[in-house]
Structures are given as structure tokens and as C-alpha cells.
Design a protein around this motif. Structure first.
Motif, PDB file in Angstrom:
ATOM      1  N   ILE A  56     -10.987   0.734   0.987  1.00 53.44           N
ATOM      2  CA  ILE A  56     -11.633   1.966   0.536  1.00 53.44           C
ATOM      3  C   ILE A  56     -10.582   3.043   0.286  1.00 53.44           C
ATOM      4  O   ILE A  56      -9.806   3.368   1.185  1.00 53.44           O
ATOM      5  N   GLY A  57     -10.555   3.607  -0.927  1.00 55.71           N
ATOM      6  CA  GLY A  57      -9.535   4.603  -1.248  1.00 55.71           C
ATOM      7  C   GLY A  57      -8.155   3.998  -1.122  1.00 55.71           C
ATOM      8  O   GLY A  57      -7.280   4.514  -0.419  1.00 55.71           O
ATOM      9  N   CYS A  58      -7.916   2.911  -1.847  1.00 55.15           N
ATOM     10  CA  CYS A  58      -6.733   2.068  -1.641  1.00 55.15           C
ATOM     11  C   CYS A  58      -5.435   2.688  -2.120  1.00 55.15           C
ATOM     12  O   CYS A  58      -4.355   2.199  -1.787  1.00 55.15           O
ATOM     13  N   GLY A  59      -5.507   3.750  -2.933  1.00 50.99           N
ATOM     14  CA  GLY A  59      -4.279   4.352  -3.448  1.00 50.99           C
ATOM     15  C   GLY A  59      -3.503   3.369  -4.300  1.00 50.99           C
ATOM     16  O   GLY A  59      -4.054   2.689  -5.173  1.00 50.99           O
ATOM     17  N   THR A  60      -2.205   3.259  -4.025  1.00 52.75           N
ATOM     18  CA  THR A  60      -1.367   2.340  -4.802  1.00 52.75           C
ATOM     19  C   THR A  60      -1.328   0.944  -4.206  1.00 52.75           C
ATOM     20  O   THR A  60      -0.514   0.118  -4.617  1.00 52.75           O
ATOM     21  N   SER A 115     -24.702  -7.217  -2.026  1.00 56.69           N
ATOM     22  CA  SER A 115     -25.108  -7.161  -0.634  1.00 56.69           C
ATOM     23  C   SER A 115     -24.471  -8.294   0.164  1.00 56.69           C
ATOM     24  O   SER A 115     -24.421  -9.440  -0.286  1.00 56.69           O
ATOM     25  N   ALA A 116     -23.955  -7.947   1.354  1.00 57.54           N
ATOM     26  CA  ALA A 116     -23.381  -8.935   2.281  1.00 57.54           C
ATOM     27  C   ALA A 116     -22.244  -9.735   1.655  1.00 57.54           C
ATOM     28  O   ALA A 116     -22.074 -10.911   1.951  1.00 57.54           O
ATOM     29  N   SER A 117     -21.446  -9.098   0.806  1.00 60.21           N
ATOM     30  CA  SER A 117     -20.382  -9.804   0.086  1.00 60.21           C
ATOM     31  C   SER A 117     -18.991  -9.543   0.650  1.00 60.21           C
ATOM     32  O   SER A 117     -18.019 -10.101   0.154  1.00 60.21           O
ATOM     33  N   ILE A 118     -18.891  -8.701   1.689  1.00 64.78           N
ATOM     34  CA  ILE A 118     -17.602  -8.311   2.241  1.00 64.78           C
ATOM     35  C   ILE A 118     -17.543  -8.724   3.703  1.00 64.78           C
ATOM     36  O   ILE A 118     -18.501  -8.541   4.458  1.00 64.78           O
ATOM     37  N   ASP A 119     -16.395  -9.285   4.118  1.00 67.03           N
ATOM     38  CA  ASP A 119     -16.187  -9.629   5.521  1.00 67.03           C
ATOM     39  C   ASP A 119     -15.559  -8.475   6.300  1.00 67.03           C
ATOM     40  O   ASP A 119     -15.889  -8.259   7.466  1.00 67.03           O
ATOM     41  N   VAL A 120     -14.630  -7.784   5.665  1.00 66.31           N
ATOM     42  CA  VAL A 120     -13.899  -6.712   6.338  1.00 66.31           C
ATOM     43  C   VAL A 120     -13.773  -5.526   5.388  1.00 66.31           C
ATOM     44  O   VAL A 120     -13.376  -5.697   4.228  1.00 66.31           O
ATOM     45  N   ALA A 121     -14.105  -4.336   5.871  1.00 65.79           N
ATOM     46  CA  ALA A 121     -13.844  -3.100   5.135  1.00 65.79           C
ATOM     47  C   ALA A 121     -12.742  -2.343   5.863  1.00 65.79           C
ATOM     48  O   ALA A 121     -12.786  -2.201   7.091  1.00 65.79           O
ATOM     49  N   ILE A 122     -11.738  -1.891   5.125  1.00 67.48           N
ATOM     50  CA  ILE A 122     -10.627  -1.168   5.727  1.00 67.48           C
ATOM     51  C   ILE A 122     -10.357   0.105   4.923  1.00 67.48           C
ATOM     52  O   ILE A 122     -10.738   0.213   3.752  1.00 67.48           O
ATOM     53  N   SER A 123      -9.707   1.058   5.561  1.00 69.31           N
ATOM     54  CA  SER A 123      -9.226   2.230   4.839  1.00 69.31           C
ATOM     55  C   SER A 123      -8.139   2.913   5.650  1.00 69.31           C
ATOM     56  O   SER A 123      -8.346   3.267   6.811  1.00 69.31           O
ATOM     57  N   ARG A 124      -6.982   3.091   5.036  1.00 71.87           N
ATOM     58  CA  ARG A 124      -5.887   3.827   5.651  1.00 71.87           C
ATOM     59  C   ARG A 124      -5.865   5.232   5.065  1.00 71.87           C
ATOM     60  O   ARG A 124      -5.348   5.468   3.977  1.00 71.87           O
ATOM     61  N   THR A 125      -6.468   6.161   5.766  1.00 71.03           N
ATOM     62  CA  THR A 125      -6.546   7.585   5.401  1.00 71.03           C
ATOM     63  C   THR A 125      -7.127   7.818   4.013  1.00 71.03           C
ATOM     64  O   THR A 125      -6.768   8.786   3.344  1.00 71.03           O
ATOM     65  N   ARG A 149     -16.838  -6.576   9.699  1.00 71.54           N
ATOM     66  CA  ARG A 149     -16.235  -5.551  10.543  1.00 71.54           C
ATOM     67  C   ARG A 149     -15.556  -4.497   9.689  1.00 71.54           C
ATOM     68  O   ARG A 149     -15.335  -4.693   8.492  1.00 71.54           O
ATOM     69  N   MET A 150     -15.211  -3.374  10.330  1.00 71.03           N
ATOM     70  CA  MET A 150     -14.609  -2.262   9.594  1.00 71.03           C
ATOM     71  C   MET A 150     -13.487  -1.655  10.427  1.00 71.03           C
ATOM     72  O   MET A 150     -13.607  -1.504  11.642  1.00 71.03           O
ATOM     73  N   ALA A 151     -12.386  -1.309   9.780  1.00 70.37           N
ATOM     74  CA  ALA A 151     -11.266  -0.639  10.432  1.00 70.37           C
ATOM     75  C   ALA A 151     -10.867   0.561   9.587  1.00 70.37           C
ATOM     76  O   ALA A 151     -10.580   0.411   8.398  1.00 70.37           O
ATOM     77  N   LEU A 152     -10.867   1.750  10.198  1.00 71.92           N
ATOM     78  CA  LEU A 152     -10.519   2.983   9.495  1.00 71.92           C
ATOM     79  C   LEU A 152      -9.389   3.687  10.231  1.00 71.92           C
ATOM     80  O   LEU A 152      -9.416   3.778  11.458  1.00 71.92           O
ATOM     81  N   LEU A 153      -8.439   4.194   9.485  1.00 70.10           N
ATOM     82  CA  LEU A 153      -7.378   5.031  10.046  1.00 70.10           C
ATOM     83  C   LEU A 153      -7.555   6.431   9.471  1.00 70.10           C
ATOM     84  O   LEU A 153      -7.516   6.608   8.250  1.00 70.10           O
ATOM     85  N   VAL A 154      -7.799   7.415  10.337  1.00 75.05           N
ATOM     86  CA  VAL A 154      -8.085   8.776   9.881  1.00 75.05           C
ATOM     87  C   VAL A 154      -7.294   9.770  10.714  1.00 75.05           C
ATOM     88  O   VAL A 154      -6.844   9.473  11.818  1.00 75.05           O
ATOM     89  N   TRP A 155      -7.136  10.977  10.179  1.00 78.59           N
ATOM     90  CA  TRP A 155      -6.428  12.034  10.892  1.00 78.59           C
ATOM     91  C   TRP A 155      -7.313  12.671  11.949  1.00 78.59           C
ATOM     92  O   TRP A 155      -8.504  12.890  11.725  1.00 78.59           O
ATOM     93  N   GLN A 156      -6.702  13.000  13.081  1.00 73.77           N
ATOM     94  CA  GLN A 156      -7.375  13.832  14.061  1.00 73.77           C
ATOM     95  C   GLN A 156      -7.255  15.299  13.622  1.00 73.77           C
ATOM     96  O   GLN A 156      -6.876  15.583  12.490  1.00 73.77           O
ATOM     97  N   SER A 157      -7.588  16.223  14.493  1.00 74.36           N
ATOM     98  CA  SER A 157      -7.689  17.638  14.111  1.00 74.36           C
ATOM     99  C   SER A 157      -6.325  18.226  13.753  1.00 74.36           C
ATOM    100  O   SER A 157      -5.273  17.704  14.126  1.00 74.36           O
TER     101      SER A 157
END
Length: 342
Positions: A56-60, A115-125, A149-157
Motif C-alpha cells: 500500500i503506497g509502495c512509492g518506488t 475479494s479474498a485475493s491477498i495473503d499479506v498487506a504491507i505498507s512502509r509509511t 495478515r497485515m503489517a504497517l510501519l507508521v510514524w508515532q507523534s
């Protein structure tokens, strides 16, 4: 060109314009700036050889390429608003001969995933910029298969991110705090807000892990100054010549303070700057998502394929389950392990 939701028009203009072009032109340095987090993030994602991965939001596309290499019998799809970054991502994947990585310009908030076509959703910021995060994460949840499953990397405050507070103060002349509920890098800084959004989308048992690392902005202060000005020039664009020079001088002073003897410029929150209990600068959301099977009428979902981060962890590791009340799923039309994402 992909279709964009109207609530994401400002993001689309920025990322499909000058901002996206700059990120594409400086992809290597931008990836280097996040290198301290990427390996930990990919470990948390626990991508397996046959997985079908959505970035998600893969950039380059650095994380998409890494996902495709891990899922060497599966596939990885990177989606981003920026055509320039998508084109560059394709070029880099082709140059490395990664045939199972695909890239599409589009808006994940409304993208017509099967629908139900993805095993893993990821996003690095790249997952904090949706105009309607409730709609976006419901769409992502719908795309995840049972046991996905899903793994997200996001900024804290902001107060936990020295790189942002110091650079912004240097260029702006005063601290700048983005609105907490608007699309932007700190939109997922509040765990309570994140939990509410994901729960409303159908996820449960959301948890977080704190991660600390330095951000690399260049090999010396002069290189870092050029890089940072390219990212944040909008802060001083409307100043007169004298104002711009004062801002640049403040930036030089800030970067010089973080120059490691002329070798690297790294900015991070150090443990002696704030009480340890206030936490480091990143968090990871990781876990598993579950669809409601047609024959489950109680709303209870059997746990299948959960993932845990292996090894010691500084914070908490989450498991995200998905129940999907009210979401119809066509289980008869199973896309199968080879199903394409459209």
C-alpha cells in the motif's frame, strides 16, 4: 492513469506531481533514510514463498521488490498515487529481473481488488494519507483472504520524532504540528485512533510494537541540506531572499549538529532526550486477518495462520483479526492461489 477518490484529490495532486517526481529522482536516498526500519518491518510481515502481497503506497517499490523476492512462488503488487514513482518502481524491478512484482498507479481506498485475493498487506509509511481511512481499510480488509495478515510501519507523534521536529523548526522558524486527524505522515500516530479505524473496518485485537532507529539524510551536512531542501522547500518557497537564507542557515546548523564527523547525517530521538517511558519513534502494526466463513453464523472465527514476530521485542506484537460484519464474500468464486489482483 488510475482513478482517485475525491477525498484524496490533494494527495493525488501532490504525489502525482512535484512531490512524487522528487521521490522518484531520489529513490535511493529515500530508501536509505528508512533503512533502519525496513528489515524489522519485513521480518514482521513474515512473507512466505507462495504469498500474494499487496504493498500500500509502495512509492518506488523497494518493499514491493523485497516482498516479491520473498514470495518467489507468489506475487507482489505495489499500488501508489504517483505515476512517476510507479514507473521508476517498474524500471528497478525489471533491471533486477523480478518478474513477479507488478505496479499500478491507483488509489487503494477505492481500488477494485478481488475479494479474498491477498495473503499479506504491507505498507512502509505509505498508509496514513487516505482521505477516508475507514473506507480504505474496509477495502483492504475485503481484499485479504481468510487467514491473511497485515503489517504497517507508521510514524508515532511529532514529539517522538526528532527528525521532523528539528527540521521543521529549522526551516519554519518555529515548531510545526500537523493536525492529528488529517491525512499526513502522523495521521496514525495515536494508537487509539488507529484501533478505532481498523476495528470499524472489521479488524480486532489490534496491537502495536515500538521501534527505534536513526534516519539517514546524507553522507555529510552539505549533502543532507540539499536532500532536505528538496523534500521541504515548500516551507520556504514564499519567503523573500533574506528569509530563505536565514532558514537555510538554521537548517545547516541543525544538520551539522547531527553530522557524525563528516561521515553521515542521522537524526533520531536519543534515549537521553526524553524519558524512556515516552517511547521511541516508530510503531508497527502486524497481525492476521480473518474472513467470516459462510457457515459461521455466530460471528466467531477460528484462528488460522496467525503470525508472530519472532525473537525479542521492545514493545508489543499485534494480531489483527477480521470479522467483516455485513460484508458479502463470494466464497464460491475462489480466486485460488494463482488468482490475479485487478
Amino acid at each position: 492513469m488510475g482513478e482517485f477518490d475525491l477525498t484524496n484529490d490533494k494527495q493525488a495532486i501532490a504525489w502525482d506531481g512535484d512531490a512524487g517526481a522528487y521521490w522518484a529522482a531520489n529513490a535511493a536516498q529515500l530508501d536509505r533514510s528508512l533503512a533502519g526500519y525496513t528489515a524489522r518491518f519485513l521480518t514482521a510481515a513474515a512473507i512466505e514463498p507462495t504469498d500474494r502481497v499487496l504493498d500500500i503506497g509502495c512509492g518506488t517499490g523497494q518493499t514491493t521488490r523485497a516482498a516479491a523476492e520473498a514470495a518467489f512462488e507468489g506475487s507482489a503488487l505495489g499500488v501508489d498515487l504517483s505515476l512517476r514513482m510507479i514507473e521508476h518502481a517498474r524500471e528497478l524491478a525489471n533491471a533486477r529481473g523480478i518478474a513477479n512484482a507488478e505496479f499500478e498507479q491507483g488509489d487503494v481506498q477505492i481500488h477494485p481488488f478481488l475479494s479474498a485475493s491477498i495473503d499479506v498487506a504491507i505498507s512502509r509509511t505509505g498508509c496514513m494519507f487516505f482521505g477516508r481511512p475507514d473506507v480504505a481499510y474496509a477495502n483492504i480488509a475485503r481484499a485479504l483472504r481468510p487467514g491473511g495478515r497485515m503489517a504497517l510501519l507508521v510514524w508515532q507523534s511529532v514529539d517522538r520524532n526528532e527528525w521532523f521536529s528539528e527540521l521543521m523548526t529549522a526551516l519554519n522558524g518555529r515548531p510545526l504540528t500537523p493536525p492529528p486527524d488529517e491525512p499526513g505522515p502522523f495521521a496514525f500516530a495515536d494508537p487509539n485512533r488507529v484501533t478505532a479505524i481498523l476495528t470499524a473496518a472489521g479488524f480486532v485485537d489490534v496491537d502495536f510494537e515500538d521501534v527505534r532507529a536513526s534516519n539517514h539524510f546524507g553522507d555529510d551536512a552539505a549533502t543532507a541540506e540539499t536532500f532536505v531542501l528538496g523534500l521541504l522547500d515548500w516551507l520556504i518557497r514564499d519567503l523573500d531572499d533574506a528569509g530563505r537564507e536565514r532558514a537555510r542557515e538554521r537548517l545547516r546548523t541543525t544538520l551539522a549538529a547531527h553530522d557524525e564527523r563528516g561521515r553521515h547525517v542521522r537524526v533520531c530521538r536519543m534515549a537521553d532526550h526524553v524519558p524512556e517511558s515516552r517511547g521511541p519513534q516508530h510503531l508497527i502494526v502486524i497481525g492476521a486477518a480473518y474472513h467470516r466463513d459462510n457457515d459461521v453464523v455466530t460471528g466467531l472465527v477460528a484462528q488460522r495462520g496467525s503470525r508472530w514476530l519472532q525473537g525479542p521485542a521492545a514493545g508489543r506484537v499485534c494480531r489483527i483479526h477480521c470479522d467483516f460484519p455485513g460484508y458479502p464474500h463470494d466464497h464460491a468464486a475462489d480466486p485460488g492461489r494463482s488468482g490475479a489482483v485487478s
